[in-house]
Design a protein around this motif. Sequence first.
Motif, mmCIF file in Angstrom:
data_model
loop_
_atom_site.group_PDB
_atom_site.id
_atom_site.type_symbol
_atom_site.label_atom_id
_atom_site.label_comp_id
_atom_site.label_asym_id
_atom_site.label_seq_id
_atom_site.Cartn_x
_atom_site.Cartn_y
_atom_site.Cartn_z
ATOM 1 N N ARG A 652 10.346 40.452 -1.508
ATOM 2 C CA ARG A 652 10.883 41.092 -2.589
ATOM 3 C C ARG A 652 12.623 41.270 -3.466
ATOM 4 O O ARG A 652 12.621 40.357 -4.348
ATOM 5 N N GLU A 653 13.269 41.520 -2.713
ATOM 6 C CA GLU A 653 14.351 42.124 -3.177
ATOM 7 C C GLU A 653 15.085 40.497 -3.574
ATOM 8 O O GLU A 653 16.089 40.996 -4.241
ATOM 9 N N ARG A 654 15.048 39.954 -2.056
ATOM 10 C CA ARG A 654 16.563 38.277 -2.797
ATOM 11 C C ARG A 654 15.320 37.958 -3.429
ATOM 12 O O ARG A 654 16.640 36.924 -4.162
ATOM 13 N N LEU A 655 14.254 38.196 -4.224
ATOM 14 C CA LEU A 655 14.379 37.928 -5.390
ATOM 15 C C LEU A 655 14.489 38.107 -6.582
ATOM 16 O O LEU A 655 14.155 37.938 -8.173
ATOM 17 N N VAL A 656 15.331 39.436 -6.529
ATOM 18 C CA VAL A 656 15.351 39.643 -7.920
ATOM 19 C C VAL A 656 16.771 39.149 -8.264
ATOM 20 O O VAL A 656 17.354 38.558 -7.375
ATOM 21 N N ASP A 657 16.369 39.093 -9.526
ATOM 22 C CA ASP A 657 17.602 37.878 -10.477
ATOM 23 C C ASP A 657 18.189 36.885 -9.672
ATOM 24 O O ASP A 657 18.796 36.084 -9.811
#
Length: 822
Positions: A652-657
């Motif tokens: 989820r963090e890597r998919l931010v923006d």
Amino acid sequence: MVIADLLGVARMAAITLDDDGRIAHWDDTATDLFGVGRREAVSRPLGLLLRLPPEVRGVFEPEIFGHVWCGACTVPRVDNGEPVEVAWWVYPIEAGAPCGGRNAPGDGNRDVRVLALAADLRRLRTDGPGVTIGDQPVEAPDGCARRASGARLLRVEPVLATPSVEPASAPYAGPFAARLAELMPGVGAAMSEWLASRVLGLGCPAVSLGVTVPLPIVPYTGRATPVPNPGSATSRPQPSQSSRPDATRPPPDPSPCPEKGLETMAVREPLTYLGEAGQQIGSSLDHLQTARTLAEVLVPRLADYAAVELLECVATDSAPPAAQIDETTQMRRVAVVHNDEPGRWDDAVPAGEPLLLPPANPFVQAMRTGRPVHIPRVGAKRAAELSALLGDRDLRPLFTGRALLVVPLIARGRVLGTLKLLRKPDRPAFGDLDLAMVDELARRAALCIDNGRLYRREVQVAEELQRSMLPDDPPDVAGARVRYRYRPAEQAVNVGGDWFDAIPLPGCRLGIVVGDVMGHGLTSAAIMGQLRTAVRTLAAEDMRPARLLRQLDGLARRLGEGYLATCLYAVYDPVERRCTLANAGHVPPVLVSALGDSRVLPLPSGVPIGVGGEPFEAMEIEVEDGAQLVLCTDGLLERRDRDIEQGLAELRERLVDATTDLDLTCDSLLDGLAASTPADDIAIVAVGFDGIPKDDVGTWSLDPEPSTVPWVRSQVAGKLAEWNLETLTDTVQLLVSELVTNALVHGAGAIDLRLIKGLNLLCEVYDDGADLPRLRHADATDESGRGLQLVSHLSSRWGTHRAERGKVVWFEHDFPRPRPPG
């Protein structure tokens, strides 16, 4: 000190240092003593590796080389830090210079090397000769006394001597000198008597550096038994009789016969070599690497040149080994190892070269008969013949004067190739023991090569089976973009049943599925193919996600108990801009909004497919244009150092923006989250939600009356003119008339019509009727049944499916092709 007694009790670690102070030899006893293997020790400074105290470390520095020294120190084991008290005997081994370091006067630039013998001091105290620590220097026979400043001096008390006995009249000097003469026959009687008197008189090692003799060190037999705890009652040593002045010491046990010891070593050494070589040969499942390892273990121990030549079908793994060998059999040289100067035979006999051997030569003879061919000495004439058989290169220098041995590689009754060995002229021909060892290693290697070939075939079958059941390219659909990535497990045994798919559905909708069959191997891959086919079949019936999972669960339970899998199914409607999802125990997806925010969708987890007994629940969400949905299997998230929950949070963090380029998104997830050698399959599906513009959709609600047909024809014509599709008006009006008329005749209640301009023109007609129309052949006298034949003939595709209430009949028509310019 009696040398044989010392070496028979305490195993000595033999370590050699090169002229730069780095370790050149490190034996197995050193590994047991210090806790570090040969591979990690070689080429490293001894002082730094063992963390020696400063006063001892200096003894092993290059500028101190040439000094004779013995002493003791305490060092921590490398593996667990446990302190070990070590006794050292350090000698220079520079030829022709018994004493003097690198910087000694008149030394020049000679290469001075060091031999260090080490032993566990505790075992010397308890099991061997008495050992004490003193301050007297160690003296070499020529008076070259050296001792590191501050180091503790090791003194070994004589076993058979007393300090008060004069060397000249010592009763044990004669037997001790005779024993030294037996152990070191090159020393001579006079030197043996002098050494015996020095040892008995001083109680410390006396070394003559003027002669070169083999050191009487016993072979390595495994790690020593741990020293008992002195504090325990059961292991407390009993006082020996020799510790009391009035006690009479019993006679020592007779030493083993030297001839029997040498015979034991002569038998043990080949067995040790065979064991170590066989272990190296069988360490790889790559059949070509196994062939290279076979050649490497034979040089220089048994040969000076080794070449492995395999049948072409075996080397390339294109077919099983040939049943018969003849002049048409193609071979390939896969490995060449020699101890000549580097590059000596690279051009003459290159590795990887294809070969076509004539029938009349010893290489084919060995493969045909299944027995080795040994030529003790290849003469000039025979060398010319062999060279001519192998091509236009001059290979006479390779064969002339050398011993040649050709051994067939046979496994499971089939010939795989040959092993060619050569010995230089200064070495004897292959003896019976050499032939037996080569034959044993060839048999082991042939079986390992065949096993590697079969394993490679299994890997290829598993991967081809799995890849054949997975989609090749993402489908092109209106209102959505799909990209996916798949990475199989590194080993065939781990090839699993991960699958994914993107299924175009009626109404420009898109079905997305990701699943993972429990287990690994060919069975899981086969189950995956069956479940994927079932999902596509059920999706074509336009089932809602929860119902589709129920049907799939029932099918899996009917197929067998081993049909267990997790599955996530989603349907995206680009017109309504809604996504409906249902989960069967799979990893939840991550939704990225158009603004760049990401969140894990809180789907009901459900139970895996094949378990049964629990209902599946669906979740419906509205998605905006520009949003993304990322689905994956647990192989991407779970690693040894990370569980699924941690991996999901990092996803989820890597998919931010996240970027709008879905290919970059998939690649970045693989590079950032996947392990370098994944233990499980990895599947990723990324979907971009673009939606269909509202201006490209036309909807009409029709009254169930016959006058509706001409009215809707005019509405459709106007919409086609608005979309600049006037060329399709006549055909589309005719098709719409047929579908609306069919709804009036067979339907009930309201009728809805929807026209969508996507990748092609889609028309849907909905009515309340329960019966699905079917295509049938109409006879000449029938009054009906020709409408669907007309629709099937004029449209590019048509179909029907049930809705929540009633049914939908639809057709698609391709856009007109643009006219070529000019």
